[in-house]
Design an enzyme around this catalytic site. Structure first.
Site, short mmCIF file in Angstrom:
data_model
loop_
_atom_site.label_atom_id
_atom_site.label_comp_id
_atom_site.label_asym_id
_atom_site.label_seq_id
_atom_site.Cartn_x
_atom_site.Cartn_y
_atom_site.Cartn_z
N ILE A 101 -44.55 14.92 3.17
CA ILE A 101 -43.54 15.94 2.89
C ILE A 101 -44.15 17.14 2.20
CG2 ILE A 101 -42.83 14.88 0.69
CD1 ILE A 101 -40.68 16.92 3.23
N GLY A 315 -39.45 8.33 5.39
CA GLY A 315 -38.67 8.83 4.27
C GLY A 315 -39.27 10.11 3.73
N GLU A 316 -39.08 10.35 2.45
CA GLU A 316 -39.61 11.52 1.73
C GLU A 316 -38.94 12.82 2.13
OE1 GLU A 316 -43.82 11.91 2.39
OE2 GLU A 316 -44.29 9.89 1.70
N GLY A 317 -38.10 12.83 3.15
CA GLY A 317 -37.58 14.06 3.72
C GLY A 317 -38.41 14.55 4.88
#
Length: 349
Positions: A101, A315-317
């Site tokens: 990210i 995940g993480e954006g």
């Protein structure tokens, strides 16, 4: 639990997107040098963002990215392939630019920060870190409420404070054990069987998946009589970082800033947020379909169609950040393509 126990800002109104700007954008789309509908969802993205920005030719320039991190008590029961120390280690990685990210946010020239809500491991100060530690971790929600009401409100407030003015908000998350929490939240919100919504998260084996699913079933039974309000579900089964995402989503929409939702955990936060504030729903765009087993089911429950499907489950954006690039291109096409009149091209009969 009722709204009386929640922060005052949570119930502030969210205005609807600008319908006039949407109509103007739709009319402009009809004049561009292409067959009607030939750019598919890119055309609708331009119309949707026109409504968000209140102008017929929107642009995506100021992107806010916040990654909320926290540890989970349930992880001590062996629900992840990684030790809890990884959460704090990844916070440092976010801040130093080494995580996926971090790279993607840099590519977007985004306003990027990691937000520490509480990690088992030490978290060092950094210019890219917002430190809002509440506790080292939530409680083991299979045996007790994950958070106190006070802790829930602190986490919601932390997210709300990160809802900054801009063209788009992307919320990421990090927390060993948080797919367990997200699955429990979605099971409680949508009355789903744990085995239908629970997946392998960080890549656990079948035995760990069975244990993870059983722990969620145990927790749903333990808390059953209290799971009557979205905030109570969040307090009893959620995580600090998930609650912060809820606060950030609501706060962003209240500011007139649309939210690009990431994967499974971020979608769980979106589900809670919409349950608390139904007028939030038009301000949420879903970035991608995660490879996490329950994400498709969660999106179906929300009536959401994601932009991308790349078999990601990081995940993480990260998936949302990739989708933001697609939105930027959609808006560029909308605003920069010639019209039939400009180009001297004949319309279809």
């Amino acid at each position: 639990m009722t709204n009386d126990f929640l922060p005052e800002w949570l119930t502030r109104p969210i205005e609807a997107p600008d319908a006039n700007a949407e109509s103007e954008a739709r009319a402009h789309q009809a004049q561009l040098t292409k067959p009607a509908g030939s750019l598919g969802r890119l055309e609708q993205l331009a119309v949707t963002f026109a409504g968000y920005q209140g102008r017929s030719k929107p642009a995506l320039e100021n992107i806010i990215v916040r990654v909320f991190a926290a540890d989970h008590g349930i992880a001590a029961r062996g629900t992840s392939a990684y030790p809890q120390e990884v959460t704090a280690q990844m916070v440092a990685n976010f801040c130093h630019g080494g995580a996926a990210i971090s790279v993607l946010a840099k590519q977007l020239d985004a306003d990027f920060r990691a937000v520490n809500l509480g990690c088992v491991g030490p978290v060092a100060a950094h210019k890219n870190l917002v430190d809002y530690a509440i506790a080292p971790a939530t409680a083991d929600f299979s045996q007790a409420p994950a958070m106190t009401v006070t802790q829930l409100n602190k986490a919601l407030d932390a997210g709300f404070l990160q809802a900054q003015p801009g063209d788009l908000f992307i919320g990421g998350e990090m927390g060993i054990g948080n797919t367990t929490s997200a699955a429990a939240l979605l099971a409680a919100l949508f009355q789903l069987a744990p085995e239908a919504i629970t997946g392998k998260g960080t890549g656990i084996d079948d035995a760990t998946l069975t244990r993870k699913t059983q722990l969620i079933a145990t927790a749903l039974g333990y808390h059953r009589e209290h799971l009557t309000h979205p905030a109570a579900i969040l307090q009893r089964l959620g995580g600090f970082e998930i609650a912060a995402l809820v606060g950030a989503y609501v706060g962003s929409a209240q500011r007139g800033v649309p939210v690009l939702v990431d994967g499974f955990i971020s979608t769980a936060a979106a589900a809670v947020a919409v349950a608390l504030q139904p007028t939030l729903a038009p301000w949420l765009v879903y970035g991608h379909l995660s490879n996490e087993a329950g994400h498709k089911l969660a999106l179906e429950q929300l009536g959401a169609t994601p932009l991308l499907a790349l078999d990601m489950r990081l995940g993480e954006g990260s998936g949302a950040a990739l989708a933001a690039g697609v939105i930027q291109q959609a808006l560029a096409l909308h605003s920069q393509m010639a019209t039939f009149a400009d180009a001297g091209v004949s319309h279809a009969d």
